[in-house]
Design an enzyme around this catalytic site. Structure first.
Site, PDB file in Angstrom:
ATOM      1  N   ASP A 183       4.403  -3.741  -9.125  1.00  0.00           N
ATOM      2  CA  ASP A 183       4.330  -2.493  -9.315  1.00  0.00           C
ATOM      3  C   ASP A 183       5.635  -2.393 -10.371  1.00  0.00           C
ATOM      4  OD1 ASP A 183       4.675   0.177  -8.040  1.00  0.00           O
ATOM      5  OD2 ASP A 183       5.795  -0.274  -6.645  1.00  0.00           O
ATOM      6  N   PHE A 203      -0.218   4.947  -3.879  1.00  0.00           N
ATOM      7  CA  PHE A 203       0.127   4.021  -2.969  1.00  0.00           C
ATOM      8  C   PHE A 203      -1.433   3.411  -1.981  1.00  0.00           C
ATOM      9  CE2 PHE A 203       1.717   2.170   1.117  1.00  0.00           C
ATOM     10  CZ  PHE A 203       2.929   1.434   0.551  1.00  0.00           C
ATOM     11  N   VAL A 204      -1.443   2.146  -2.153  1.00  0.00           N
ATOM     12  CA  VAL A 204      -2.515   1.347  -1.755  1.00  0.00           C
ATOM     13  C   VAL A 204      -2.565   0.556  -0.514  1.00  0.00           C
ATOM     14  CG1 VAL A 204      -4.119   1.888  -3.745  1.00  0.00           C
ATOM     15  CG2 VAL A 204      -2.575  -0.439  -3.425  1.00  0.00           C
ATOM     16  N   LYS A 239       4.014 -11.254   2.857  1.00  0.00           N
ATOM     17  CA  LYS A 239       2.978 -11.640   3.478  1.00  0.00           C
ATOM     18  C   LYS A 239       1.636 -10.986   2.763  1.00  0.00           C
ATOM     19  CE  LYS A 239       5.316 -10.252   7.760  1.00  0.00           C
ATOM     20  NZ  LYS A 239       5.270  -9.265   8.840  1.00  0.00           N
ATOM     21  N   GLY A 240       1.859 -10.047   1.854  1.00  0.00           N
ATOM     22  CA  GLY A 240       0.665  -9.348   1.474  1.00  0.00           C
ATOM     23  C   GLY A 240      -0.245 -10.169   0.743  1.00  0.00           C
ATOM     24  N   GLU A 248       0.389 -13.062  -6.281  1.00  0.00           N
ATOM     25  CA  GLU A 248       0.933 -11.849  -5.560  1.00  0.00           C
ATOM     26  C   GLU A 248      -0.019 -10.909  -5.190  1.00  0.00           C
ATOM     27  OE1 GLU A 248       2.961 -10.396  -3.963  1.00  0.00           O
ATOM     28  OE2 GLU A 248       4.739  -9.802  -4.819  1.00  0.00           O
ATOM     29  N   ASP A 249       0.185 -10.123  -4.443  1.00  0.00           N
ATOM     30  CA  ASP A 249      -0.977  -8.999  -4.137  1.00  0.00           C
ATOM     31  C   ASP A 249      -0.817  -8.075  -5.244  1.00  0.00           C
ATOM     32  OD1 ASP A 249       1.596  -8.024  -3.479  1.00  0.00           O
ATOM     33  OD2 ASP A 249       1.281  -7.536  -1.180  1.00  0.00           O
ATOM     34  N   ASP A 275       0.012  -3.452   2.889  1.00  0.00           N
ATOM     35  CA  ASP A 275       0.381  -2.735   4.242  1.00  0.00           C
ATOM     36  C   ASP A 275       1.258  -1.308   3.930  1.00  0.00           C
ATOM     37  OD1 ASP A 275       3.075  -3.971   3.502  1.00  0.00           O
ATOM     38  OD2 ASP A 275       3.607  -3.208   5.259  1.00  0.00           O
ATOM     39  N   ARG A 317      -3.171  -4.227   6.949  1.00  0.00           N
ATOM     40  CA  ARG A 317      -3.582  -5.241   6.046  1.00  0.00           C
ATOM     41  C   ARG A 317      -4.804  -5.944   6.301  1.00  0.00           C
ATOM     42  NH1 ARG A 317       1.553  -7.278   4.203  1.00  0.00           N
ATOM     43  NH2 ARG A 317       3.273  -6.923   5.634  1.00  0.00           N
TER      44      ARG A 317
HETATM   45  P1  IMP Z   1       7.685  -4.600  -7.034  1.00  0.00           P
HETATM   46  O1  IMP Z   1       9.037  -5.445  -7.197  1.00  0.00           O
HETATM   47  O2  IMP Z   1       7.973  -3.334  -7.255  1.00  0.00           O
HETATM   48  O3  IMP Z   1       6.825  -5.209  -8.152  1.00  0.00           O
HETATM   49  O4  IMP Z   1       6.907  -4.639  -5.752  1.00  0.00           O
HETATM   50  C1  IMP Z   1       6.071  -5.565  -5.411  1.00  0.00           C
HETATM   51  C2  IMP Z   1       5.851  -5.622  -3.819  1.00  0.00           C
HETATM   52  O5  IMP Z   1       6.118  -4.012  -3.541  1.00  0.00           O
HETATM   53  C3  IMP Z   1       4.502  -5.916  -3.581  1.00  0.00           C
HETATM   54  O6  IMP Z   1       4.538  -7.342  -3.365  1.00  0.00           O
HETATM   55  C4  IMP Z   1       4.118  -4.859  -2.248  1.00  0.00           C
HETATM   56  O7  IMP Z   1       4.569  -5.604  -1.119  1.00  0.00           O
HETATM   57  C5  IMP Z   1       5.002  -3.731  -2.534  1.00  0.00           C
HETATM   58  N1  IMP Z   1       3.825  -2.569  -3.014  1.00  0.00           N
HETATM   59  C6  IMP Z   1       3.974  -2.073  -4.178  1.00  0.00           C
HETATM   60  N2  IMP Z   1       3.027  -1.135  -4.494  1.00  0.00           N
HETATM   61  C7  IMP Z   1       2.489  -1.169  -3.291  1.00  0.00           C
HETATM   62  C8  IMP Z   1       1.472  -0.356  -2.435  1.00  0.00           C
HETATM   63  O8  IMP Z   1       0.874   0.375  -3.291  1.00  0.00           O
HETATM   64  N3  IMP Z   1       1.068  -0.692  -1.473  1.00  0.00           N
HETATM   65  C9  IMP Z   1       1.665  -1.569  -0.666  1.00  0.00           C
HETATM   66  N4  IMP Z   1       2.715  -2.325  -1.294  1.00  0.00           N
HETATM   67  C10 IMP Z   1       2.987  -2.104  -2.366  1.00  0.00           C
HETATM   68 MG    MG Z   2       4.332  -8.388  -1.412  1.00  0.00          MG
END
Ligand code: IMP
Ligand code: MG
Length: 177
Positions: free
Chosen positions: A102, A151-152, A42-43, A98-99, A158, A164
Site C-alpha cells: 500500500d 480498501f479490500v 498475519k495477512g 506479503e499480502d 482483514d 480473513r
Molecule cells: P503499507 O506499509 O502501507 O504498504 O501497508 C501494508 C499493510 O497494510 C498490509 O500488509 C496490510 O496488512 C495493510 N493493508 C493495506 N491496504 C489494505 C487493505 O486494502 N485491506 C486490508 N489491509 C490493508
Molecule cells: Mg500485512
C-alpha cells in the site's frame, strides 16, 4: 458468506490461477540454492501457503510479525516487529511474501532489517499492489494483481481482524455498519 458491505473484486479461481503462474515463474527464477519464503503475518499466510504449494522446488518457510496498521483502515505510519524469524538468512535467497503493498512503509522498513542479516538476495512477492498509494519507493518483483485505491478484505486481508477467511478478495464498502 453474504454480507451487503462486500463486493467481489477478484474471485477465488482467479487468485488460484494467478498463484499457479507465479509459482512457475518463481521456481524458474530460482533453479537452485536455498530459497526462504518469509511470510508477513498475519495477512500473507493464505497467499504464502498456496504459493509454496505451487512451487516446483523445495522452499523453507518462516514467519515474521510486523504491525503498521491499528484496528482501522488508516496506517499509523509506525512499524513494529512483533515476531522475529526462527531461521538464519545468511547466504540464502530470500523471498518476502506479503499480502498487499500500500504505502510501502512496511516493506521499506523490512528490507532494511533483512539486508543486515546477510542474505544472498532479497526479493518481494505481493499478491496485491495499490501503486497509487505509495509513500516510500519499493520494487515489488512479483505482483499477483494491481488494484485500485479501495480498501479490500479476504484471502488473508482483514478489517479489524474480520473477513480473513473469505476465499475471494472483496471491496469493503461500509466497514462500520
Ligand atoms: P503499507 O506499509 O502501507 O504498504 O501497508 C501494508 C499493510 O497494510 C498490509 O500488509 C496490510 O496488512 C495493510 N493493508 C493495506 N491496504 C489494505 C487493505 O486494502 N485491506 C486490508 N489491509 C490493508
Ligand atoms: Mg500485512
Amino acid at each position: 458468506m453474504t454480507d451487503p458491505n462486500l463486493r467481489v473484486l477478484i474471485p477465488a479461481e482467479k487468485i488460484q490461477e494467478r498463484i499457479r503462474e507465479l509459482g512457475e515463474q518463481i521456481s524458474a527464477d530460482y533453479p537452485n540454492g536455498n530459497l526462504h519464503f518469509i511470510c508477513i503475518l498475519k495477512g500473507a499466510c493464505f497467499f504464502m501457503t498456496d504459493l509454496a504449494r505451487a512451487m516446483q522446488r523445495d522452499v523453507f518457510v518462516d514467519f515474521m510479525g510486523i504491525s503498521t496498521y491499528g484496528k482501522g483502515k488508516t496506517s499509523s505510519g509506525e512499524v513494529k516487529v512483533t515476531k522475529d524469524l526462527d531461521i538464519s538468512l545468511e547466504g540464502a535467497d530470500v523471498l518476502i511474501v506479503e499480502d498487499i503493498v500500500d504505502s510501502g512503509v512496511t516493506l521499506n522498513y523490512l528490507m532494511h532489517v533483512l539486508e543486515q542479516r546477510r542474505p544472498k538476495s532479497i526479493r518481494i512477492a505481493a499478491l496485491l499492489d495499490k501503486p497509487e498509494r505509495r509513500l516510500r519507493p519499493i520494487h515489488v518483483n512479483y505482483v499477483g494483481f494491481q488494484i485500485p485505491d479501495k480498501f479490500v478484505v479476504g484471502y488473508g486481508l482483514d478489517y479489524a481482524e474480520k473477513y480473513r477467511n473469505l476465499d475471494a478478495i472483496c471491496i469493503l464498502d461500509s466497514p462500520d455498519q
